[in-house]
Enzyme design. Structure first.
Site: not given
Length: 365
Positions: A84, A114, A193
């Protein structure tokens, strides 16, 4: 008497100091471990800047910049991050800890887990890769460190513990789930992230991916994709550009007391209250070839048209199934393309077992 009283007070203070000394020493030791791990690992943690084009009704295509984190995965210049982080990006810049910038390309990506692998050409200036730990050996309460770029603040360290293990979270891909996820209270914010979650030995135990928060900022519940998932997926991304997911090819509805009651009122005649009801089968799917039955009698329940009469999957390889998430996580974590699984299904009130040979999930599925 006064002199004697003072002497007793000094003895008491000295005794407290002796008792406190081991605790203070332990705290200093733990602090030294955190510092050492950070100094060892932070040079290998990178900032990732992305450029994407987003359509705006008033201005048309507008450039949008984003940031995330990543880390050096191997000596070939591969950088590991979240899918992402790089989704939709047309330009990627990797910034090393010392400020050097490199254009990056996407080697492979897997939305379901992911995960994404980038490549940069840093040559001899590439920092050392971070080693992967065995995430199966993690214990709740174990100290962990997160390094990344929250809100673009590069090389930020946060600390915490493993709060829980074996969580299941929704994936970046619709209707998919990620299993064996690590929960931590180490502060994770937007920009973290893709950065590593580390143990005190400087080994990657996970890759920071999501937070549970009403505000969008850290609430003390963060999730990291486990190092053993990385170990399984990343080599395929590097070798083939994608990861092959084991696939049954079924569309289902999760059953519980409420859904069973509603479906039975519509004429489903279900005899179990837990499992997944098969409502459709993909063309040329392994489940269809094995003889799994989908719903054929359509009924309207509110605004939805639902096919009834299909099999109810209640177990896979002997493990009880309560939701499609259970099936998805089991296929992902315990099987590979070409493996056989046994589906225990309830059909017309009787239970039977159907062997199914798993195929690779089509890229469009």
């Amino acid at each position: 008497m006064e002199r004697q009283k003072v002497g007793l007070i000094w003895i008491a203070i000295f005794s407290v100091a002796l008792l406190a000394a081991p605790a203070m020493g332990a705290a200093v030791g733990a602090e030294d471990e955190v510092i050492a791990a950070y100094e060892q690992c932070s040079p290998s943690v990178v900032n990732i800047t992305t450029l994407a084009y987003v359509y705006n009704w008033f201005s048309g295509n507008v450039q949008e910049e984003g940031t995330g984190s990543g880390f050096v995965y191997d000596t070939a210049g591969h950088i590991l991050t979240n899918y992402h982080v790089i989704e939709g990006a047309v330009e990627l810049i990797v910034t090393l800890a010392d400020g050097r910038e490199y254009a990056a390309s996407v080697v492979g990506a897997d939305a379901s887990n992911d995960l994404a692998v980038l490549a940069i050409n840093a040559g001899v200036d590439l920092p050392a890769p971070l080693p992967l730990a065995d995430s199966d050996a993690l214990r709740v309460g174990q100290t962990v460190l997160a390094i990344g770029s929250p809100y673009g603040l590069e090389q930020t360290l946060t600390t915490g513990v493993v709060s829980a293990l074996g969580r299941v979270i929704e994936s970046a891909e619709a209707n998919q789930f990620i299993g064996e996820v690590i929960q931590t209270d180490a502060a994770i914010n937007p920009g973290n992230s893709g950065g590593p979650l580390l143990d005190l030995q400087g080994r990657v135990v996970g890759i920071n991916s999501q937070i549970l928060s009403a505000s969008g900022s850290s609430s003390g519940i963060g999730f990291a994709i486990s190092s053993n998932t990385i170990r399984r997926v990343a080599p395929q991304l590097i070798a083939y550009g994608r990861y092959q997911h084991a696939w049954l090819g079924i569309e289902t509805i999760d059953l519980n007391k409420n859904t069973t009651r509603i479906l039975n009122q519509a004429g489903a005649n279900l005899t179990v209250e837990e499992g997944v009801l098969v409502v459709a089968l993909h063309t040329d799917s392994p489940a269809r070839s094995a003889g799994v039955r989908a719903g054929s009698r359509q009924t309207r329940i509110g605004p939805y048209v639902i096919p009834l009469g299909g099999d109810v999957i209640v177990a896979i390889d002997g493990l009880p199934v309560e939701s499609m998430a259970d099936v998805t996580v089991y296929l992902e974590m315990e099987t590979a393309v070409g493996d056989w699984v046994e589906l225990a299904v309830v059909r017309d009130g009787a239970q039977t077992v159907i062997p199914v040979r798993l195929a690779a999930r089509p890229s469009s599925s």
